[in-house]
Design an enzyme around this catalytic site. Structure first.
Site, PDB file in Angstrom:
ATOM      1  N   LYS A 153       0.970  -1.452   0.122  1.00  9.69           N
ATOM      2  CA  LYS A 153       0.215   0.267   0.098  1.00  9.69           C
ATOM      3  C   LYS A 153       0.585   1.067   0.490  1.00  9.69           C
ATOM      4  O   LYS A 153       1.889   1.198   0.025  1.00  9.69           O
ATOM      5  CB  LYS A 153      -0.717  -0.393   0.728  1.00  9.69           C
TER       6      LYS A 153
ATOM      7  N   TYR B 241     -11.790  -2.606  -3.435  1.00  4.22           N
ATOM      8  CA  TYR B 241     -12.601  -2.823  -2.430  1.00  4.22           C
ATOM      9  C   TYR B 241     -13.827  -3.072  -1.860  1.00  4.22           C
ATOM     10  O   TYR B 241     -14.710  -2.340  -1.322  1.00  4.22           O
ATOM     11  CB  TYR B 241     -12.221  -2.130  -0.807  1.00  4.22           C
TER      12      TYR B 241
ATOM     13  N   PHE C 257     -15.230   3.042   7.423  1.00  2.00           N
ATOM     14  CA  PHE C 257     -13.925   3.364   6.326  1.00  2.00           C
ATOM     15  C   PHE C 257     -13.434   3.448   5.325  1.00  2.00           C
ATOM     16  O   PHE C 257     -13.009   3.759   5.256  1.00  2.00           O
ATOM     17  CB  PHE C 257     -12.935   2.392   7.448  1.00  2.00           C
TER      18      PHE C 257
ATOM     19  N   ARG D 188      -1.057 -14.189   4.008  1.00  2.00           N
ATOM     20  CA  ARG D 188      -1.783 -14.487   5.215  1.00  2.00           C
ATOM     21  C   ARG D 188      -1.581 -14.039   6.485  1.00  2.00           C
ATOM     22  O   ARG D 188      -1.736 -13.340   7.546  1.00  2.00           O
ATOM     23  CB  ARG D 188      -3.368 -14.495   5.155  1.00  2.00           C
TER      24      ARG D 188
ATOM     25  N   THR E 258      -5.884  -7.309  10.391  1.00  2.00           N
ATOM     26  CA  THR E 258      -5.847  -6.207  10.215  1.00  2.00           C
ATOM     27  C   THR E 258      -5.314  -5.310  10.534  1.00  2.00           C
ATOM     28  O   THR E 258      -4.737  -4.976  10.356  1.00  2.00           O
ATOM     29  CB  THR E 258      -7.654  -6.207  10.199  1.00  2.00           C
TER      30      THR E 258
ATOM     31  N   ARG F 255       2.902  -6.771   9.402  1.00  2.00           N
ATOM     32  CA  ARG F 255       2.126  -5.817  10.129  1.00  2.00           C
ATOM     33  C   ARG F 255       2.148  -5.723  11.747  1.00  2.00           C
ATOM     34  O   ARG F 255       2.344  -4.458  12.598  1.00  2.00           O
ATOM     35  CB  ARG F 255       0.298  -5.993   9.590  1.00  2.00           C
TER      36      ARG F 255
ATOM     37  N   ASN G 262      -1.780   0.152   7.700  1.00  2.00           N
ATOM     38  CA  ASN G 262      -1.790  -1.276   7.535  1.00  2.00           C
ATOM     39  C   ASN G 262      -0.698  -2.083   6.253  1.00  2.00           C
ATOM     40  O   ASN G 262      -0.592  -3.072   6.400  1.00  2.00           O
ATOM     41  CB  ASN G 262      -2.839  -1.963   7.407  1.00  2.00           C
TER      42      ASN G 262
ATOM     43  N   HIS H 217      -2.338  -5.589   1.458  1.00  2.00           N
ATOM     44  CA  HIS H 217      -3.326  -5.949   1.307  1.00  2.00           C
ATOM     45  C   HIS H 217      -2.611  -8.003   0.608  1.00  2.00           C
ATOM     46  O   HIS H 217      -1.765  -8.286  -0.237  1.00  2.00           O
ATOM     47  CB  HIS H 217      -3.800  -5.532   0.405  1.00  2.00           C
TER      48      HIS H 217
ATOM     49  N   GLU I 286      -9.416 -10.467  -7.533  1.00  2.00           N
ATOM     50  CA  GLU I 286      -8.484  -9.266  -7.353  1.00  2.00           C
ATOM     51  C   GLU I 286      -7.019  -9.097  -8.279  1.00  2.00           C
ATOM     52  O   GLU I 286      -6.875  -8.541  -9.283  1.00  2.00           O
ATOM     53  CB  GLU I 286      -7.559  -9.234  -6.169  1.00  2.00           C
TER      54      GLU I 286
HETATM   55  P1  IDP Z   1      -7.899  -6.946   5.466  1.00  2.00           P
HETATM   56  O1  IDP Z   1      -6.819  -6.280   4.884  1.00  2.00           O
HETATM   57  O2  IDP Z   1      -6.896  -8.122   6.780  1.00  2.00           O
HETATM   58  O3  IDP Z   1      -8.302  -8.188   4.588  1.00  2.00           O
HETATM   59  P2  IDP Z   1     -10.050  -5.962   5.309  1.00  2.00           P
HETATM   60  O4  IDP Z   1     -11.579  -6.046   7.028  1.00  2.00           O
HETATM   61  O5  IDP Z   1     -10.803  -6.684   4.131  1.00  2.00           O
HETATM   62  O6  IDP Z   1      -9.264  -6.777   6.072  1.00  2.00           O
HETATM   63  O7  IDP Z   1     -10.358  -4.337   5.606  1.00  2.00           O
HETATM   64  C1  IDP Z   1      -9.931  -3.878   4.203  1.00  2.00           C
HETATM   65  C2  IDP Z   1      -8.833  -2.851   4.611  1.00  2.00           C
HETATM   66  O8  IDP Z   1      -9.695  -1.442   4.650  1.00  2.00           O
HETATM   67  C3  IDP Z   1      -7.811  -2.796   6.004  1.00  2.00           C
HETATM   68  O9  IDP Z   1      -6.262  -3.967   5.992  1.00  2.00           O
HETATM   69  C4  IDP Z   1      -7.907  -1.625   5.900  1.00  2.00           C
HETATM   70  O10 IDP Z   1      -6.739  -1.338   5.868  1.00  2.00           O
HETATM   71  C5  IDP Z   1      -8.745  -0.922   5.908  1.00  2.00           C
HETATM   72  N1  IDP Z   1      -9.718  -0.969   7.332  1.00  2.00           N
HETATM   73  C6  IDP Z   1     -10.395  -2.555   8.194  1.00  2.00           C
HETATM   74  N2  IDP Z   1     -10.670  -2.164   8.990  1.00  2.00           N
HETATM   75  C7  IDP Z   1     -11.132  -0.174   9.723  1.00  2.00           C
HETATM   76  C8  IDP Z   1     -11.155   0.408  10.054  1.00  2.00           C
HETATM   77  O11 IDP Z   1     -12.135  -0.162  11.085  1.00  2.00           O
HETATM   78  N3  IDP Z   1     -10.767   1.824  10.150  1.00  2.00           N
HETATM   79  C9  IDP Z   1      -9.878   1.715   9.098  1.00  2.00           C
HETATM   80  N4  IDP Z   1      -9.805   1.330   8.302  1.00  2.00           N
HETATM   81  C10 IDP Z   1     -10.129  -0.205   8.629  1.00  2.00           C
HETATM   82 MG    MG Z   2      -9.603  -8.292   2.927  1.00  2.00          MG
END
Ligand code: IDP
Ligand code: MG
Length: 149
Positions: free
Chosen positions: A9, A49, A57, A85, A91, A102, A112, A115, A126
């Site tokens: 990212k 996304y 968010f 993963r 996350t 992370r 974070n 992805h 994707e």
């Molecule tokens: P992942 O990247 O671990 O699969 P997801 O739940 O798919 O997590 O969320 C996608 C991305 O959205 C996360 O990697 C993070 O950058 C962002 N994100 C997820 N939850 C939050 C939140 O509560 N606040 C702000 N950003 C979030």
């Molecule tokens: Mg995800």
């Protein structure tokens, strides 16, 4: 062989951590079959996304992922999705154990760094967003028999 989509990212590039991040993933034995630098449009980011459309968010997430160049990568290997993963962590960096990307390199969920596709069907969807067929290269490595039995 299974494939997964990885994105370094914008914060990963801005903090000069792309080498470190790729290094950690590549050292597992997963093979890079596609890689490119790109800057996402809002359209592509929203498509990538789409499962998060409408969440509180979502807008910040799209702005974040479009805020600078990213590296998109296809990694290939046995159980590539789950393996990546595991290396990436949870996350939220705060909940990610030491030893994960992370956990070691991040502090906040909205920054974070990386992805990784969540499952095989997401990975296929994707990969198709980010890569044309001809941009994914099939090749053998001379040491493959020492990595994959
Ligand atoms: P992942 O990247 O671990 O699969 P997801 O739940 O798919 O997590 O969320 C996608 C991305 O959205 C996360 O990697 C993070 O950058 C962002 N994100 C997820 N939850 C939050 C939140 O509560 N606040 C702000 N950003 C979030
Ligand atoms: Mg995800």
């Amino acid at each position: 062989m299974e494939r997964t989509l990885i994105l370094v990212k914008p914060d990963g590039l801005q903090r000069a951590l792309s080498g470190e991040i790729i290094d950690r993933l590549e050292k597992t034995g997963l093979k890079i079959s596609g890689i490119k630098l790109l800057r996402l449009s809002e359209d592509i980011a929203s498509k990538h996304y789409e499962e998060h459309t409408g969440k509180p968010f979502f807008e910040d997430l799209v702005n974040y992922i479009c805020s600078g160049p990213i590296i998109a990568m296809v990694l290939e290997g046995p159980n590539a999705v789950e393996k990546a993963r595991n290396i990436i962590g949870k996350t939220n960096p705060l909940e990610s154990p030491a030893g994960t990307i992370r956990g070691d390199l991040g502090l906040e969920v909205s920054r974070n760094l990386i992805h990784g596709s969540a499952n095989i069907s997401d990975a296929n969807r994707e990969i198709n967003i980010f890569f044309e067929k001809h941009e994914i290269i099939e090749y053998k490595r001379s040491n493959e028999k020492w990595i994959i039995d």
